[in-house]
Scaffold this motif. Sequence first.
Motif, short mmCIF file in Angstrom:
data_model
loop_
_atom_site.label_atom_id
_atom_site.label_comp_id
_atom_site.label_asym_id
_atom_site.label_seq_id
_atom_site.Cartn_x
_atom_site.Cartn_y
_atom_site.Cartn_z
N ILE A 1 17.50 20.12 19.57
CA ILE A 1 16.84 20.08 18.60
C ILE A 1 16.26 21.03 17.31
N VAL A 2 16.88 20.25 16.87
CA VAL A 2 16.51 21.62 15.37
C VAL A 2 16.23 21.00 14.25
N ASP A 3 14.88 20.26 15.09
CA ASP A 3 14.29 19.18 13.26
C ASP A 3 12.28 19.32 14.27
N LEU A 4 12.52 20.62 14.72
CA LEU A 4 11.09 20.53 15.78
C LEU A 4 10.26 21.26 14.02
N THR A 5 9.12 20.92 13.58
CA THR A 5 8.51 21.24 12.91
C THR A 5 6.62 20.56 13.04
N VAL A 6 6.15 21.36 12.57
CA VAL A 6 4.76 22.57 12.54
C VAL A 6 4.20 20.75 11.95
N VAL A 7 3.04 20.25 11.83
CA VAL A 7 2.56 19.00 11.21
C VAL A 7 1.42 19.50 10.98
N ASN A 8 0.37 20.08 11.99
CA ASN A 8 -0.78 20.29 11.41
C ASN A 8 -1.27 21.47 12.41
N SER B 1 -7.10 25.84 17.53
CA SER B 1 -6.82 26.44 18.93
C SER B 1 -5.45 25.36 19.37
N SER B 2 -4.69 24.92 18.16
CA SER B 2 -3.85 24.00 18.50
C SER B 2 -2.71 23.76 17.72
N VAL B 3 -1.40 22.86 18.03
CA VAL B 3 -1.06 22.34 16.97
C VAL B 3 0.07 21.98 17.24
N GLN B 4 -0.23 20.96 15.95
CA GLN B 4 0.78 19.39 16.34
C GLN B 4 2.05 19.18 16.24
N LEU B 5 3.03 19.36 16.71
CA LEU B 5 4.46 19.64 16.85
C LEU B 5 5.18 17.79 16.51
N THR B 6 6.43 17.79 15.69
CA THR B 6 7.12 16.18 15.78
C THR B 6 8.58 17.03 15.98
N TRP B 7 9.55 16.25 16.48
CA TRP B 7 10.99 16.31 16.72
C TRP B 7 11.42 15.17 17.19
N SER B 8 12.77 15.06 16.85
CA SER B 8 13.95 14.29 17.40
C SER B 8 13.94 14.03 18.33
N ALA B 9 13.49 12.68 19.26
CA ALA B 9 14.29 13.26 20.26
C ALA B 9 15.63 13.54 20.44
N TYR C 1 5.08 31.78 18.15
CA TYR C 1 6.61 31.48 17.74
C TYR C 1 6.65 30.57 18.84
N ILE C 2 7.31 28.73 18.75
CA ILE C 2 7.34 28.04 19.73
C ILE C 2 9.39 27.48 18.98
N ALA C 3 9.17 26.75 20.15
CA ALA C 3 10.60 26.27 20.27
C ALA C 3 11.08 25.54 21.61
N VAL C 4 11.66 23.70 21.64
CA VAL C 4 11.79 23.11 22.67
C VAL C 4 13.40 22.74 22.81
N ARG C 5 13.92 22.30 24.12
CA ARG C 5 14.80 22.10 24.09
C ARG C 5 14.87 20.49 25.50
N GLY C 6 16.14 20.59 25.23
CA GLY C 6 16.21 18.86 26.37
C GLY C 6 16.48 19.87 27.23
N VAL C 7 15.98 18.38 28.26
CA VAL C 7 16.55 18.68 29.62
C VAL C 7 17.63 17.70 30.01
N ASP C 8 18.66 17.65 30.77
CA ASP C 8 18.96 16.05 31.00
C ASP C 8 18.82 16.33 32.82
N SER C 9 19.22 15.10 33.46
CA SER C 9 18.94 15.30 35.15
C SER C 9 19.52 16.10 36.00
N PHE C 10 20.84 17.21 35.66
CA PHE C 10 21.76 17.99 36.28
C PHE C 10 20.15 19.25 35.79
#
Length: 301
Positions: free
Chosen positions: A46-53, A57-65, A125-134
């Motif tokens: 996931i290389v398009d994590l984006t801060v929207v707002n 006390s909060s942050v809105q994020l978007t990224w592509s599945a 600082y924040i990041a997200v990664r995908g996890v598969d069924s394994f």
Amino acid sequence: MSSFPGKKARSISVFSIISLIILMSGAGLVPRFARADGAAIPPANIVDLTVVNVGSSSVQLTWSAVGADGYVEPATAYDMRIAQYNFTMGAWSSLTRVTGTPTPGQPGIQESFAVTGLNPGTMYYIAVRGVDSFGTISVAYNMVSFTTASAGPTPVSNVIFSPQLEGMQIPAGKSISVVLYNAGTATAAASFTGTTDTSGRVALPQTASLNAGLYDILVSTQGYLKKKLFEYNVSSNAIIELPTLPVGDINNDNIINSLDWSVMSGKWFSNDATTDINKDGIVNSIDWSFLSKNWFMTGDN
Ligand SMILES: [Ca+2]
Ligand SMILES: [Ca+2]
């Protein structure tokens, strides 16, 4: 690894093959692998994590599945991590994992998620990664940083002041003046005169709009030196114990001296309520003893 046949492949280290897959995966070039191979194939990065707002006390994020095998099937979960420092891949497992992340949608759709419960005025600082069924996790990520907004003013309510007067239990109906200065300044944020209740306390009037914060609190009443309580952190439902006011400033000039004595001596042996300090119905040497004890004492401003 049947997709990389031939003698050349044998001389390629496993590390190189994985690196190649990572590169191809990032470019969307990895062909579909059989399910049996899925454990070896991590979800795409996931290389398009984006801060929207960003709020206080909060942050809105978007990224592509992304796909579970970097391709078609959805990933099983997201692993999102947050820290207050610029982290590296090696620190991933020690970082705080964000809970409540959405179930991954079809690859390519835009995910939207709000992280809540953050501290105001803080860099994250924040990041997200995908996890598969394994349980295999995508290899790389883009980390984004943001700073939450500072906390806005919070009006307080139900603030109670508990004054103390030297030499007397405060009766109900006693008039008490309170001024709240922004701490360390001469700027008054609120000011009121209230009458004590049966507990000897005064309440901040509802008409006084006061925000939570640090205040120097000046308290005064007739016949006493003023006292200031410094750097009190006022919040809703606070019961603020005020400093004891020294008695004897009969003329209210914030010093106890001969001017007060001249008033008292003029009422000597009378029942004058203003100068009858101990409220025993007579102005006499007992009342003088209070003046004498606090002689030349001055109040706060
Ligand atoms: Ca005086
Ligand atoms: Ca008396």
